[in-house]
Design a protein around this motif. Sequence first.
Motif, short mmCIF file in Angstrom:
data_model
loop_
_atom_site.label_atom_id
_atom_site.label_comp_id
_atom_site.label_asym_id
_atom_site.label_seq_id
_atom_site.Cartn_x
_atom_site.Cartn_y
_atom_site.Cartn_z
N TYR A 59 -1.56 -5.70 14.23
CA TYR A 59 -0.82 -4.63 15.08
C TYR A 59 0.67 -5.34 14.91
O TYR A 59 1.16 -6.59 14.84
CB TYR A 59 -1.14 -4.77 16.59
N LYS A 60 1.61 -4.44 15.20
CA LYS A 60 2.88 -4.68 15.08
C LYS A 60 3.71 -3.70 15.81
O LYS A 60 3.63 -2.30 15.71
CB LYS A 60 3.62 -4.76 13.50
N ILE A 61 4.93 -4.25 16.60
CA ILE A 61 5.37 -3.29 17.41
C ILE A 61 6.79 -3.70 17.09
O ILE A 61 7.34 -5.12 17.32
CB ILE A 61 5.16 -3.37 19.04
N ILE A 62 7.85 -2.86 16.71
CA ILE A 62 9.28 -3.05 16.38
C ILE A 62 10.16 -2.05 17.04
O ILE A 62 9.65 -0.97 17.23
CB ILE A 62 9.38 -3.44 14.98
N GLU A 63 11.43 -2.31 17.07
CA GLU A 63 12.45 -1.37 17.55
C GLU A 63 12.78 -0.67 16.27
O GLU A 63 12.78 -1.21 15.12
CB GLU A 63 13.47 -2.04 18.28
N LYS A 64 13.40 0.55 16.50
CA LYS A 64 13.93 1.19 15.39
C LYS A 64 15.00 0.39 14.66
O LYS A 64 15.71 -0.17 15.28
CB LYS A 64 14.16 2.83 15.48
N ARG A 65 15.20 0.65 13.37
CA ARG A 65 16.15 0.10 12.70
C ARG A 65 15.96 -1.60 12.31
O ARG A 65 16.44 -2.21 11.57
CB ARG A 65 17.60 0.07 13.24
N GLN A 66 14.86 -1.95 12.85
CA GLN A 66 14.30 -3.66 12.36
C GLN A 66 13.61 -3.27 11.41
O GLN A 66 13.06 -2.08 10.67
CB GLN A 66 13.60 -4.01 13.64
N SER A 67 13.44 -4.47 10.44
CA SER A 67 12.48 -4.39 9.25
C SER A 67 11.05 -5.05 9.74
O SER A 67 11.04 -5.81 10.67
CB SER A 67 13.27 -5.26 8.15
N VAL A 68 10.16 -4.73 9.07
CA VAL A 68 8.62 -5.01 9.02
C VAL A 68 8.13 -5.24 7.77
O VAL A 68 8.42 -4.63 6.60
CB VAL A 68 8.08 -4.20 9.78
N ALA A 69 7.16 -6.31 7.52
CA ALA A 69 6.40 -6.63 6.37
C ALA A 69 5.08 -6.54 6.66
O ALA A 69 4.54 -7.22 7.51
CB ALA A 69 7.27 -7.69 5.52
N PHE A 70 4.26 -6.01 5.66
CA PHE A 70 2.82 -6.12 5.67
C PHE A 70 2.11 -6.89 4.46
O PHE A 70 2.73 -6.56 3.38
CB PHE A 70 2.03 -4.76 5.94
N TRP A 71 1.27 -7.52 4.95
CA TRP A 71 0.63 -8.44 3.60
C TRP A 71 -0.89 -7.89 3.30
O TRP A 71 -1.63 -7.47 4.32
CB TRP A 71 0.53 -9.87 4.16
N CYS A 72 -1.14 -7.88 2.18
CA CYS A 72 -2.77 -7.47 1.66
C CYS A 72 -3.22 -8.32 0.51
O CYS A 72 -2.45 -8.49 -0.29
CB CYS A 72 -2.43 -6.06 1.21
N ASN A 73 -4.42 -8.95 0.89
CA ASN A 73 -5.10 -9.55 -0.16
C ASN A 73 -6.33 -8.79 -0.66
O ASN A 73 -7.21 -8.55 0.28
CB ASN A 73 -5.29 -11.04 0.47
N PRO A 74 -6.54 -8.09 -1.89
CA PRO A 74 -7.44 -7.19 -2.29
C PRO A 74 -8.55 -7.95 -2.59
O PRO A 74 -8.81 -9.36 -2.54
CB PRO A 74 -6.88 -6.66 -3.56
N ILE A 75 -9.81 -7.51 -2.74
CA ILE A 75 -10.90 -7.80 -3.19
C ILE A 75 -10.89 -8.68 -4.78
O ILE A 75 -10.09 -8.18 -5.55
CB ILE A 75 -12.10 -6.92 -3.49
N SER A 76 -11.43 -9.73 -4.64
CA SER A 76 -11.28 -10.77 -5.86
C SER A 76 -11.59 -9.90 -7.26
O SER A 76 -12.87 -9.29 -7.17
CB SER A 76 -11.83 -11.90 -5.89
N GLY A 77 -10.76 -9.78 -8.23
CA GLY A 77 -11.15 -8.93 -9.54
C GLY A 77 -10.69 -7.68 -9.58
O GLY A 77 -11.00 -6.97 -10.53
N HIS A 78 -10.29 -6.94 -8.45
CA HIS A 78 -10.00 -5.75 -8.25
C HIS A 78 -8.51 -5.46 -9.01
O HIS A 78 -7.58 -6.18 -8.49
CB HIS A 78 -9.92 -5.15 -6.82
N ALA A 79 -8.26 -4.65 -9.92
CA ALA A 79 -7.17 -4.56 -10.62
C ALA A 79 -6.09 -3.58 -10.07
O ALA A 79 -4.83 -3.80 -9.89
CB ALA A 79 -7.26 -4.32 -12.11
N THR A 80 -6.64 -2.63 -9.32
CA THR A 80 -6.01 -1.58 -8.51
C THR A 80 -5.72 -1.92 -7.15
O THR A 80 -6.65 -2.08 -6.53
CB THR A 80 -6.74 -0.24 -9.06
N LEU A 81 -4.63 -1.76 -6.75
CA LEU A 81 -4.24 -2.11 -5.22
C LEU A 81 -3.64 -0.70 -4.81
O LEU A 81 -2.63 -0.33 -5.52
CB LEU A 81 -3.62 -3.14 -5.01
N TYR A 82 -3.86 -0.07 -3.80
CA TYR A 82 -3.13 1.03 -3.06
C TYR A 82 -2.52 0.52 -1.88
O TYR A 82 -3.14 -0.09 -1.04
CB TYR A 82 -4.23 1.89 -2.81
N TRP A 83 -1.43 1.39 -1.29
CA TRP A 83 -1.03 1.23 0.02
C TRP A 83 -0.88 2.71 0.68
O TRP A 83 -0.56 3.51 -0.06
CB TRP A 83 0.29 0.65 0.34
N TYR A 84 -1.75 2.87 1.61
CA TYR A 84 -1.75 4.33 2.19
C TYR A 84 -1.17 4.21 3.59
O TYR A 84 -1.15 3.30 4.25
CB TYR A 84 -3.19 4.78 2.49
#
Lengths: 118, 114
Positions: free
Chosen positions: A10-35
Amino acid sequence: EAGVAQSPRYKIIEKRQSVAFWCNPISGHATLYWYQQILGQGPKLLIQFQNNGVVDDSQLPKDRFSAERLKGVDSTLKIQPAKLEDSAVYLCASSLAVGKRGGSTEAFFGQGTRLTVV
Amino acid sequence: DQQVKQNSPSLSVQEGRISILNCDYTNSMFDYFLWYKKYPAEGPTFLISISSIKDKNEDGRFTVFLNKSAKHLSLHIVPSQPGDSAVYFCAASARHFGNEKLTFGTGTRLTIIP
């Protein structure tokens, strides 16, 4: 087998701020998607990576969103600056994606990051 | 432009009965279809899929039917169980054209009544 890992949950930020999300896929999976999943809608693809190359980013608002997948494993999605309409759940998914005509498989999703922009 | 449509936002079914969830698509290039199930605060979980070369695929209590001429697919769950209560998303991709990208419908919330 470990699943797709995402942080933060979860993340709550004010408008105009910046935010970053991190993802570690399943080992060996070549394709990664952000939805992006806005409340009451289905997930919408933002960007698709094959290893560390971008396959499709046609629906990524590039003026404020950026994503990278260094070394073809982990990925980060950044929003800068955030707007109120960016409030959504951001889902990361991965798949084996053998090739164009190969036995590519279904995508496995992480739990998502719920972003609230106030 | 909603290429994958789930016109029923919600569905309630008695436990033990059959649940039928419907999905329509408009893009003729779609050749692979999937159903995902989503519980609150979790990511979607793959349930069952079907290639356009088939018209039916079965996995235990779950069966997916594809009618290519009508551009329609449906998911049948029989018998329905309380644990099936979740949001179900239909998704499609154009794999023959080298596009793994999934296009999702808006989801149907299934509630199984004990």
